[in-house]
Design a protein around this motif. Sequence first.
Motif, PDB file in Angstrom:
ATOM      1  N   TYR A  34       0.831  -1.213   0.000  1.00  0.00           N
ATOM      2  CA  TYR A  34       0.000   0.000   0.000  1.00  0.00           C
ATOM      3  C   TYR A  34       0.867   1.265   0.000  1.00  0.00           C
ATOM      4  O   TYR A  34       0.554   2.234  -0.690  1.00  0.00           O
ATOM      5  CB  TYR A  34      -0.936   0.022   1.211  1.00  0.00           C
ATOM      6  CG  TYR A  34      -2.092  -0.942   1.125  1.00  0.00           C
ATOM      7  CD1 TYR A  34      -2.955  -0.950   0.029  1.00  0.00           C
ATOM      8  CD2 TYR A  34      -2.342  -1.836   2.158  1.00  0.00           C
ATOM      9  CE1 TYR A  34      -4.021  -1.832  -0.039  1.00  0.00           C
ATOM     10  CE2 TYR A  34      -3.418  -2.718   2.107  1.00  0.00           C
ATOM     11  CZ  TYR A  34      -4.247  -2.714   1.007  1.00  0.00           C
ATOM     12  OH  TYR A  34      -5.311  -3.577   0.941  1.00  0.00           O
ATOM     13  N   ALA A  53      -4.311   4.995  -0.057  1.00  0.00           N
ATOM     14  CA  ALA A  53      -3.233   4.004   0.005  1.00  0.00           C
ATOM     15  C   ALA A  53      -2.419   4.192   1.284  1.00  0.00           C
ATOM     16  O   ALA A  53      -2.068   3.215   1.959  1.00  0.00           O
ATOM     17  CB  ALA A  53      -2.331   4.122  -1.222  1.00  0.00           C
ATOM     18  N   LYS A  56      -4.402   2.855   4.259  1.00  0.00           N
ATOM     19  CA  LYS A  56      -4.376   1.389   4.286  1.00  0.00           C
ATOM     20  C   LYS A  56      -3.007   0.881   4.732  1.00  0.00           C
ATOM     21  O   LYS A  56      -2.917  -0.102   5.465  1.00  0.00           O
ATOM     22  CB  LYS A  56      -4.739   0.822   2.916  1.00  0.00           C
ATOM     23  CG  LYS A  56      -6.202   0.953   2.581  1.00  0.00           C
ATOM     24  CD  LYS A  56      -6.488   0.349   1.210  1.00  0.00           C
ATOM     25  CE  LYS A  56      -7.958   0.397   0.888  1.00  0.00           C
ATOM     26  NZ  LYS A  56      -8.256  -0.256  -0.400  1.00  0.00           N
TER      27      LYS A  56
END
Length: 141
Positions: A34, A53, A56
């Motif tokens: 990520y 991203a 995460k």
Amino acid sequence: GALDAYQHFLKVAHAHDVDPMLYAEVHANMGAIYAMQGKEDRNSHNLELRLRARSKAKEAFMEAVKYRPSLGNAWVNLALLVLAEGKELGESSEQSKVKESLQDARRYCIRTLGMDNDDERSRALATKLIMDIDKMLKQML
């Protein structure tokens, strides 16, 4: 891809009541993927994708250290992620948030050094990051 395989693994491990400590590195690996996606998205200037991203990545690294607090590479990756956030904040002149990011990153590095962590690479990187962070914090005074 790899993320799908990791997510499938996590579902199967959870369904079979496997101790999460045994697969904490899966979370760390997902966090690394990520984080890389967040860097790639930076080049496309799509802020929403980059933030998603990064979020995460942070969640995955936090899961990794929750289940295995001695996972030094996850702590260092958290520090690098927070430093990247601080750098972006610095570009918008939010000095108090930049300082907070630096302090958070330093704490993550200290965690790496203050545990039974035999990963010399993560220990060396944490030590270097602490020195760099301390210089940056001094410059902010």
